[in-house]
Design a protein around this motif. Structure first.
Motif, PDB file in Angstrom:
ATOM      1  N   ASP A   4       0.938  -1.203   0.017  1.00 27.07           N
ATOM      2  CA  ASP A   4       0.045   0.011  -0.058  1.00 27.07           C
ATOM      3  C   ASP A   4       0.962   1.351  -0.154  1.00 27.07           C
ATOM      4  OD1 ASP A   4      -1.714   1.983   0.543  1.00 27.07           O
ATOM      5  OD2 ASP A   4      -2.846   1.255   2.304  1.00 27.07           O
ATOM      6  N   VAL A   5       0.714   2.155  -0.858  1.00 24.24           N
ATOM      7  CA  VAL A   5       1.606   3.122  -1.108  1.00 24.24           C
ATOM      8  C   VAL A   5       0.940   4.520  -1.051  1.00 24.24           C
ATOM      9  CG1 VAL A   5       3.769   2.075  -2.084  1.00 24.24           C
ATOM     10  CG2 VAL A   5       1.925   2.895  -3.583  1.00 24.24           C
ATOM     11  N   GLY A   6      -0.171   4.617  -0.415  1.00 24.69           N
ATOM     12  CA  GLY A   6      -0.792   5.859  -0.393  1.00 24.69           C
ATOM     13  C   GLY A   6      -2.303   5.510  -1.263  1.00 24.69           C
ATOM     14  N   GLU A   7      -2.383   6.330  -2.043  1.00 24.67           N
ATOM     15  CA  GLU A   7      -3.569   6.233  -3.020  1.00 24.67           C
ATOM     16  C   GLU A   7      -3.280   5.111  -4.275  1.00 24.67           C
ATOM     17  OE1 GLU A   7      -5.698   9.863  -3.763  1.00 24.67           O
ATOM     18  OE2 GLU A   7      -5.045  10.842  -1.982  1.00 24.67           O
ATOM     19  N   GLY A   8      -2.598   4.178  -3.769  1.00 25.20           N
ATOM     20  CA  GLY A   8      -2.527   3.220  -4.726  1.00 25.20           C
ATOM     21  C   GLY A   8      -1.813   2.102  -4.416  1.00 25.20           C
ATOM     22  N   THR A   9      -1.236   1.155  -5.219  1.00 31.29           N
ATOM     23  CA  THR A   9      -0.740  -0.158  -4.789  1.00 31.29           C
ATOM     24  C   THR A   9       0.698  -0.285  -5.603  1.00 31.29           C
ATOM     25  OG1 THR A   9      -2.731  -1.298  -3.996  1.00 31.29           O
ATOM     26  CG2 THR A   9      -1.067  -2.641  -4.406  1.00 31.29           C
ATOM     27  N   TRP A  32      12.587  -2.344  -2.982  1.00 30.39           N
ATOM     28  CA  TRP A  32      11.431  -1.938  -3.799  1.00 30.39           C
ATOM     29  C   TRP A  32      10.243  -1.064  -3.210  1.00 30.39           C
ATOM     30  CZ3 TRP A  32       6.153  -3.595  -4.119  1.00 30.39           C
ATOM     31  CH2 TRP A  32       5.856  -4.565  -2.944  1.00 30.39           C
ATOM     32  N   GLY A  33       9.622  -0.285  -3.856  1.00 38.60           N
ATOM     33  CA  GLY A  33       8.576   0.270  -3.543  1.00 38.60           C
ATOM     34  C   GLY A  33       7.899   1.418  -4.362  1.00 38.60           C
ATOM     35  N   GLY A  34       7.387   2.252  -3.734  1.00 37.80           N
ATOM     36  CA  GLY A  34       6.581   3.450  -4.573  1.00 37.80           C
ATOM     37  C   GLY A  34       5.835   4.307  -3.695  1.00 37.80           C
ATOM     38  N   ALA A  35       4.964   5.284  -4.599  1.00 40.99           N
ATOM     39  CA  ALA A  35       4.221   6.131  -3.756  1.00 40.99           C
ATOM     40  C   ALA A  35       3.243   6.318  -4.776  1.00 40.99           C
ATOM     41  CB  ALA A  35       5.064   7.456  -3.625  1.00 40.99           C
ATOM     42  N   ALA A  36       1.759   6.601  -4.418  1.00 37.06           N
ATOM     43  CA  ALA A  36       0.867   7.305  -5.100  1.00 37.06           C
ATOM     44  C   ALA A  36       0.081   8.430  -4.501  1.00 37.06           C
ATOM     45  CB  ALA A  36      -0.236   6.021  -5.213  1.00 37.06           C
ATOM     46  N   ALA A  37       0.197   9.604  -5.054  1.00 35.43           N
ATOM     47  CA  ALA A  37      -0.456  10.743  -4.588  1.00 35.43           C
ATOM     48  C   ALA A  37       0.037  11.376  -3.231  1.00 35.43           C
ATOM     49  CB  ALA A  37      -2.029  10.803  -4.693  1.00 35.43           C
ATOM     50  N   SER A  38       1.172  10.858  -2.841  1.00 34.67           N
ATOM     51  CA  SER A  38       1.648  11.002  -1.626  1.00 34.67           C
ATOM     52  C   SER A  38       2.997  11.798  -1.473  1.00 34.67           C
ATOM     53  CB  SER A  38       1.562   9.821  -0.974  1.00 34.67           C
ATOM     54  OG  SER A  38       2.199   9.775   0.476  1.00 34.67           O
ATOM     55  N   ASN A  39       3.418  12.357  -0.519  1.00 40.90           N
ATOM     56  CA  ASN A  39       4.575  13.062  -0.246  1.00 40.90           C
ATOM     57  C   ASN A  39       5.773  12.093   0.312  1.00 40.90           C
ATOM     58  OD1 ASN A  39       4.186  15.487  -1.482  1.00 40.90           O
ATOM     59  ND2 ASN A  39       3.897  16.286   0.551  1.00 40.90           N
TER      60      ASN A  39
END
Length: 140
Positions: A48-53, A122-129
């Motif tokens: 879970d990376v904020g407003e996404g996966t 590995w990882g990521g972000a979605a609509a998040s700082n």
């Protein structure tokens, strides 16, 4: 008679509230991995990376890992970040090679790495700082 009408009214209100809750939770489309990495890749982990996966996939034939980040609301331009690299201790990520960052409507990535006998970050972000990353994982 009055008592029965009140119970019926209370039941109707509870029923409407439950229906409203079900309708409200069913409006957002959940992020899904849609085979973006290509054939032969299977999802081995999600984050879970904020407003996404973020999806971590693996292809046993090629020995490669792949990462994509999908927004919760596909089709809507969203700032997305997908990242994947061989594990190391520094915090510098190479844009375009280890990181795909930008505003996308469907996904960030795919990013690939061969990691036989090694660990990955590995990882990521979605609509998040805030970017979420797991370091030194999925070793093999």
């Amino acid at each position: 008679m009055l008592k029965i009408k009140r119970l019926g009214s209370v039941a109707a209100v509870i029923g409407l509230a439950a229906a409203g809750t079900i309708a409200a939770t069913g409006t957002a489309s959940a992020a899904t991995y849609a085979g973006t990495c290509g054939s032969g890749y299977s999802v081995i982990d999600t984050m879970d990376v904020g407003e996404g996966t973020a999806y971590l996939t693996y292809n046993s034939s090629s020995g490669k890992n792949c990462v994509v980040t999908v927004p919760d609301r596909t089709g809507t331009p969203t700032v997305l970040d997908a990242r994947l690299r061989l594990h190391r201790t520094d915090t510098v990520w190479k844009q375009g090679v280890e990181v795909d960052y930008g505003t996308y409507s469907y996904y960030a990535g795919p990013l690939y790495v061969s990691a036989a006998g090694r660990c990955i970050d590995w990882g990521g972000a979605a609509a998040s700082n805030y970017t979420r990353v797991d370091y030194g994982v999925h070793c093999g």
